[in-house]
Design a protein around this motif. Structure first.
Motif, PDB file in Angstrom:
ATOM      1  N   GLU A  22       0.325  -1.830   3.200  1.00  0.00           N
ATOM      2  CA  GLU A  22       1.496  -0.977   3.092  1.00  0.00           C
ATOM      3  C   GLU A  22       2.021  -1.099   1.786  1.00  0.00           C
ATOM      4  N   LYS A  23       2.035   0.195   1.017  1.00  0.00           N
ATOM      5  CA  LYS A  23       2.415   0.421  -0.299  1.00  0.00           C
ATOM      6  C   LYS A  23       3.940   0.862  -0.256  1.00  0.00           C
ATOM      7  N   HIS A  24       4.279   1.386   0.529  1.00  0.00           N
ATOM      8  CA  HIS A  24       5.669   2.093   0.705  1.00  0.00           C
ATOM      9  C   HIS A  24       6.797   0.950   0.682  1.00  0.00           C
ATOM     10  N   GLY A  25       7.671   1.272  -0.113  1.00  0.00           N
ATOM     11  CA  GLY A  25       8.820  -0.106  -0.270  1.00  0.00           C
ATOM     12  C   GLY A  25       9.880   0.392   0.625  1.00  0.00           C
ATOM     13  N   TRP A  36      -4.876 -13.311  -2.401  1.00  0.00           N
ATOM     14  CA  TRP A  36      -3.345 -12.844  -1.725  1.00  0.00           C
ATOM     15  C   TRP A  36      -3.212 -11.390  -1.564  1.00  0.00           C
ATOM     16  N   LEU A  37      -2.298 -11.050  -1.003  1.00  0.00           N
ATOM     17  CA  LEU A  37      -1.785  -9.516  -0.859  1.00  0.00           C
ATOM     18  C   LEU A  37      -0.370  -9.155  -1.333  1.00  0.00           C
ATOM     19  N   ASN A  38      -0.472  -8.272  -2.166  1.00  0.00           N
ATOM     20  CA  ASN A  38       1.079  -7.801  -2.515  1.00  0.00           C
ATOM     21  C   ASN A  38       1.261  -6.265  -1.935  1.00  0.00           C
ATOM     22  N   GLU A  39       2.306  -6.396  -1.080  1.00  0.00           N
ATOM     23  CA  GLU A  39       2.836  -5.033  -0.248  1.00  0.00           C
ATOM     24  C   GLU A  39       4.200  -4.709  -0.636  1.00  0.00           C
ATOM     25  N   ARG A  40       4.292  -3.498  -0.309  1.00  0.00           N
ATOM     26  CA  ARG A  40       5.762  -2.813   0.004  1.00  0.00           C
ATOM     27  C   ARG A  40       6.362  -2.675  -1.529  1.00  0.00           C
ATOM     28  N   VAL A  95      -3.107  -5.002  -6.801  1.00  0.00           N
ATOM     29  CA  VAL A  95      -2.595  -5.886  -8.064  1.00  0.00           C
ATOM     30  C   VAL A  95      -1.463  -4.919  -8.705  1.00  0.00           C
ATOM     31  N   SER A  96      -0.309  -5.376  -8.788  1.00  0.00           N
ATOM     32  CA  SER A  96       1.008  -4.708  -9.193  1.00  0.00           C
ATOM     33  C   SER A  96       1.497  -4.795 -10.681  1.00  0.00           C
ATOM     34  N   TRP A  97       1.564  -3.802 -11.298  1.00  0.00           N
ATOM     35  CA  TRP A  97       2.154  -4.063 -12.739  1.00  0.00           C
ATOM     36  C   TRP A  97       3.571  -4.510 -12.861  1.00  0.00           C
ATOM     37  N   VAL A  98       4.265  -4.080 -11.808  1.00  0.00           N
ATOM     38  CA  VAL A  98       5.617  -4.898 -11.566  1.00  0.00           C
ATOM     39  C   VAL A  98       5.661  -6.373 -11.587  1.00  0.00           C
ATOM     40  N   LEU A  99       4.802  -7.031 -10.743  1.00  0.00           N
ATOM     41  CA  LEU A  99       4.512  -8.492 -10.641  1.00  0.00           C
ATOM     42  C   LEU A  99       3.988  -8.971 -12.202  1.00  0.00           C
ATOM     43  N   ILE A 145       6.674  -9.388   0.487  1.00  0.00           N
ATOM     44  CA  ILE A 145       5.779  -8.659  -0.481  1.00  0.00           C
ATOM     45  C   ILE A 145       4.591  -9.367  -0.471  1.00  0.00           C
ATOM     46  N   ARG A 146       4.402 -10.847  -0.652  1.00  0.00           N
ATOM     47  CA  ARG A 146       3.285 -11.494  -0.937  1.00  0.00           C
ATOM     48  C   ARG A 146       2.981 -12.213   0.658  1.00  0.00           C
ATOM     49  N   SER A 147       1.761 -12.198   0.713  1.00  0.00           N
ATOM     50  CA  SER A 147       1.156 -12.813   2.129  1.00  0.00           C
ATOM     51  C   SER A 147      -0.304 -13.413   1.415  1.00  0.00           C
ATOM     52  N   TYR A 148      -0.928 -14.267   2.180  1.00  0.00           N
ATOM     53  CA  TYR A 148      -2.166 -15.229   1.791  1.00  0.00           C
ATOM     54  C   TYR A 148      -3.371 -14.874   2.589  1.00  0.00           C
ATOM     55  N   SER A 149      -4.511 -14.651   1.826  1.00  0.00           N
ATOM     56  CA  SER A 149      -5.633 -14.546   2.797  1.00  0.00           C
ATOM     57  C   SER A 149      -5.798 -15.623   3.820  1.00  0.00           C
ATOM     58  N   ALA A 150      -6.935 -15.056   4.804  1.00  0.00           N
ATOM     59  CA  ALA A 150      -7.178 -15.970   5.930  1.00  0.00           C
ATOM     60  C   ALA A 150      -7.815 -17.265   5.178  1.00  0.00           C
ATOM     61  N   GLU A 151      -8.508 -16.791   4.202  1.00  0.00           N
ATOM     62  CA  GLU A 151      -9.395 -18.108   3.611  1.00  0.00           C
ATOM     63  C   GLU A 151      -8.422 -19.025   2.848  1.00  0.00           C
TER      64      GLU A 151
END
Length: 338
Positions: free
Chosen positions: A13-16, A67-71, A82-86, A137-143
């Motif tokens: 999900e990229k939409h904020g 990890w996954l950075n969304e929204r 990968v977000s330039w904002v973070l 915004i942040r979630s972690y991979s299954a591994e």
């Protein structure tokens, strides 16, 4: 301009939302104000910002599958999630701490100031991680979730208390090493390299980083006696240390007359080619197995001859760049008593 994405894990999900876009606005304003106020603390300030941002970005790209950075809004991404904002947020935060501690204790040695950076950053970065996790915004991979013990603080695995110092240490030493070059710091030439110390530094850097990214790739088929923590093997860690030592020898023998930046890229290039060849052999032999979250990032394109995913081929020099700067920073500090 964002990079077109054709990867499986681009389906996020990229939409904020109103909340996440407010967070983005806060980060941009806070970073703008912080960087404006800090601009006179050191000469070549914007070069310093660029160096720190490069270190953060290298780390984020390399560890992206963890990890996954969304929204954050479609405009906020530069490569997959990968977000330039973070990146900007981490850059301003870490650079601010480093510059302020340096200004607060200018008479302290670099080795004495270094743990202060980490101690100050630990709660600050942890609070920032809590914010991005709880905002969705942040979630972690299954591994990653499979590797942690399950204990969390405000939604963040307690292992993050380990990740923060490793992340901070590698990024700060990357910045500090190139700051020596940027400032033209006079360094005492050494007649001979202290190899035992160099190997100890290399093994420390490799072990810490391998421990952090261990969920991304599994080492299989090595002798049982070589494993000293989960699937981390002395043989694999020793391989990386050997590659780094080999690069140092080649550069010292044949390219010592070249400028620092040229020597750095020559070393990374030589080490990277050898590492890619060995990594290819390990992958095809079943000794190195990348997890699902990592392989989701693969486009399917492979390098010629070595037949390795291009993402792995690019990750190797990123990994080596952080390792080499960590080692060289501490060598410079010890040799020159900075």
């Amino acid at each position: 301009m964002t990079v077109p994405c054709i990867l499986a894990n681009c389906e996020f999900e990229k939409h904020g939302t109103a909340t996440t876009l407010a967070f983005v606005g806060f980060v941009l304003v806070a970073c703008g104000v912080a960087l404006f106020l800090m601009r006179n603390l050191k000469p070549h300030f914007w070069w310093r910002v660029g160096i720190m941002a490069a270190g953060v970005l290298i780390f984020e790209i390399f560890t992206g599958p963890m990890w996954l950075n969304e929204r954050l809004g479609r405009f906020a991404y530069v490569y997959t999630d990968v977000s330039w904002v973070l990146t900007l947020g981490w850059t301003a935060m870490i650079l601010g701490v480093v510059l302020l501690v340096d200004r607060w204790k200018p008479d302290w040695s670099a080795a004495k100031r270094f743990p202060v950076y980490l101690l100050v950053l630990l709660p600050v970065v942890f609070l920032a991680e809590i914010a991005v996790v709880n905002l969705g915004i942040r979630s972690y991979s299954a591994e990653v979730l499979g590797a942690v013990r399950g204990l969390r603080l405000a939604g963040v695995p307690v292992e993050f208390f380990y990740y923060v110092p490793v992340f901070s240490a590698l990024v700060i030493t990357f910045y500090k090493y190139w700051a020596f070059v940027l400032d033209g710091t006079p360094l005492v030439p050494q007649r001979r390299r202290r190899w035992l110390r160099g190997v100890a530094l290399a093994f420390t850097a490799v072990f810490l980083f391998e421990l952090m990214v261990e969920p991304m790739v599994e080492n299989k088929g090595f002798p049982a006696w070589s494993y000293f923590y989960r699937d981390i093997s002395f043989l694999m860690s020793g391989f990386w240390v050997g590659i780094i030592a080999m690069g140092a020898v080649v550069v010292e023998w044949f390219f010592l007359h070249k400028p620092v930046l040229v020597r750095f890229f020559i070393a990374i290039g030589i080490m990277g080619l050898v590492a890619l060849a060995v990594e290819s052999w390990l992958i095809h032999g079943g000794y190195r197995v990348y997890g699902h979250s990592a392989t989701e990032n693969f486009t399917g394109f492979k390098t010629p001859i070595s037949d390795v995913a291009v993402e792995v081929a690019f990750a190797i020099p990123f990994y080596l760049a952080l390792m080499v700067c960590f080692i060289r920073f501490w060598e410079v500090v010890r040799d020159n008593k900075l």
